[in-house]
Design a protein around this motif. Sequence first.
Motif, mmCIF file in Angstrom:
data_model
loop_
_atom_site.group_PDB
_atom_site.id
_atom_site.type_symbol
_atom_site.label_atom_id
_atom_site.label_comp_id
_atom_site.label_asym_id
_atom_site.label_seq_id
_atom_site.Cartn_x
_atom_site.Cartn_y
_atom_site.Cartn_z
ATOM 1 N N GLU A 85 0.868 -0.805 -0.141
ATOM 2 C CA GLU A 85 0.005 0.196 0.119
ATOM 3 C C GLU A 85 0.438 1.222 0.094
ATOM 4 O O GLU A 85 1.019 2.197 -1.193
ATOM 5 N N LEU A 86 1.549 1.590 0.752
ATOM 6 C CA LEU A 86 1.865 2.571 0.924
ATOM 7 C C LEU A 86 3.242 3.058 -0.253
ATOM 8 O O LEU A 86 2.825 4.137 -0.447
ATOM 9 N N GLY A 87 3.776 2.275 -0.251
ATOM 10 C CA GLY A 87 5.405 2.657 -1.166
ATOM 11 C C GLY A 87 4.160 3.119 -3.195
ATOM 12 O O GLY A 87 4.381 3.724 -3.159
ATOM 13 N N PRO A 88 3.324 1.933 -3.089
ATOM 14 C CA PRO A 88 2.929 1.715 -4.980
ATOM 15 C C PRO A 88 1.858 2.835 -4.424
ATOM 16 O O PRO A 88 1.827 4.471 -5.557
ATOM 17 N N THR A 89 0.885 3.249 -3.828
ATOM 18 C CA THR A 89 -0.184 4.574 -3.827
ATOM 19 C C THR A 89 0.122 6.049 -2.812
ATOM 20 O O THR A 89 0.098 6.589 -3.772
ATOM 21 N N ILE A 90 1.382 5.903 -2.029
ATOM 22 C CA ILE A 90 1.634 7.456 -2.113
ATOM 23 C C ILE A 90 2.908 7.624 -2.959
ATOM 24 O O ILE A 90 2.491 9.193 -2.891
ATOM 25 N N SER A 91 3.504 7.277 -2.949
ATOM 26 C CA SER A 91 4.451 7.640 -4.372
ATOM 27 C C SER A 91 3.719 7.938 -5.537
ATOM 28 O O SER A 91 3.960 8.758 -5.713
ATOM 29 N N VAL A 142 7.712 4.722 -13.167
ATOM 30 C CA VAL A 142 6.535 4.656 -12.200
ATOM 31 C C VAL A 142 6.499 3.086 -11.517
ATOM 32 O O VAL A 142 7.459 3.657 -10.052
ATOM 33 N N PRO A 143 7.002 2.383 -12.065
ATOM 34 C CA PRO A 143 7.262 1.216 -10.891
ATOM 35 C C PRO A 143 8.373 1.378 -11.053
ATOM 36 O O PRO A 143 8.656 0.439 -9.608
ATOM 37 N N VAL A 144 9.867 1.347 -11.473
ATOM 38 C CA VAL A 144 11.329 1.624 -10.908
ATOM 39 C C VAL A 144 11.149 2.430 -9.876
ATOM 40 O O VAL A 144 11.527 2.792 -8.870
ATOM 41 N N LEU A 145 10.047 3.996 -9.416
ATOM 42 C CA LEU A 145 10.194 4.678 -8.658
ATOM 43 C C LEU A 145 9.793 3.646 -7.107
ATOM 44 O O LEU A 145 9.679 4.229 -5.812
ATOM 45 N N VAL A 146 8.705 3.037 -7.452
ATOM 46 C CA VAL A 146 8.047 2.623 -6.464
ATOM 47 C C VAL A 146 9.113 1.081 -5.989
ATOM 48 O O VAL A 146 9.160 0.918 -4.636
ATOM 49 N N ILE A 147 9.873 0.926 -6.116
ATOM 50 C CA ILE A 147 10.669 -0.323 -5.945
ATOM 51 C C ILE A 147 11.469 0.577 -4.909
ATOM 52 O O ILE A 147 11.963 -0.109 -3.788
ATOM 53 N N ILE A 148 12.393 1.665 -5.466
ATOM 54 C CA ILE A 148 12.823 2.670 -5.159
ATOM 55 C C ILE A 148 12.406 3.138 -3.159
ATOM 56 O O ILE A 148 13.267 3.058 -2.839
ATOM 57 N N ALA A 149 11.305 3.827 -3.794
ATOM 58 C CA ALA A 149 10.451 3.691 -2.465
ATOM 59 C C ALA A 149 10.369 2.898 -1.704
ATOM 60 O O ALA A 149 9.732 3.135 -0.246
ATOM 61 N N ILE A 150 9.914 1.415 -1.652
ATOM 62 C CA ILE A 150 9.571 0.276 -1.387
ATOM 63 C C ILE A 150 10.862 0.087 0.078
ATOM 64 O O ILE A 150 10.811 0.014 0.595
ATOM 65 N N VAL A 151 12.095 -0.032 -1.324
ATOM 66 C CA VAL A 151 13.358 -0.152 0.022
ATOM 67 C C VAL A 151 13.855 1.089 0.677
ATOM 68 O O VAL A 151 14.191 0.514 1.698
ATOM 69 N N CYS A 152 13.345 2.056 0.595
ATOM 70 C CA CYS A 152 13.937 3.296 0.947
ATOM 71 C C CYS A 152 12.762 3.060 2.734
ATOM 72 O O CYS A 152 13.926 3.573 3.625
ATOM 73 N N ALA A 153 12.016 2.882 2.229
ATOM 74 C CA ALA A 153 10.992 3.012 3.523
ATOM 75 C C ALA A 153 11.138 1.997 4.248
ATOM 76 O O ALA A 153 10.947 1.591 6.105
#
Length: 244
Positions: A85-91, A142-153
Amino acid sequence: MIFYYLGEYILLLKKVFKRPEKWRVYWKEIMHEMSEIGVGSIGLILIISTFIGAVMTMQIAFQLDSDFIPRSVIGQINRDSNILELGPTISALVLMGKVGSSISSQIGSMRVTEQIDALEIMGINAAGYLILPKLIAGVIMVPVLVIIAIVCALVGGLFGGVLTGAVTTNEYVQGIQGNFNGFTVAVAMVKAFVYGFIITSVPAYKGFHVRGGALEVGQAGTRAVVIGCITILACDYIITASML
């Protein structure tokens, strides 16, 4: 009225996916848009995702303050929450505000200054030339940015938990690794792909059909962000309900 705008949106997409005149020109534009959408948004995604992960760890630790619950559960809940949820949607919501308003303003300015009319008079598919590279760049980056967001979270959750004493490094890592279901990553990527299409197509539609002057361009950008955010949340519910 909603069916009118939906039909107009679908007809625009039909023009967008018409076969390009020269792929070489489109390829150059795709590379440029990938840099603008992806590389230009990495810093913002890094900061937001890291702090979200840290805050989530502290909140989970506060709610699970019990001697009967192992502390490793904190890492497990943080992992699943950020992946699903947080990684894909918030990003996506953040990118809609940053990228979506930029796309709508850019195309809207070209419309009111009659640059799009000039392209169409010259026989160029203006919708395809202006929007297709943005769509392709969006569904890739956007999928690349979501992967980065999940790792950073997840990394931010580790630092937030260790610095506040809510969880140790070993407990957090054990929670991340325990009972991992790879299907959650597939769900996140499906969401990211759909969000990338929405982030680029909705603002492009609002900008392409804007009428008036600078004031209307600004209003179109605002409406594009609002409609795009609502569409993202609706698609989030549909994908979650159908895949989980």
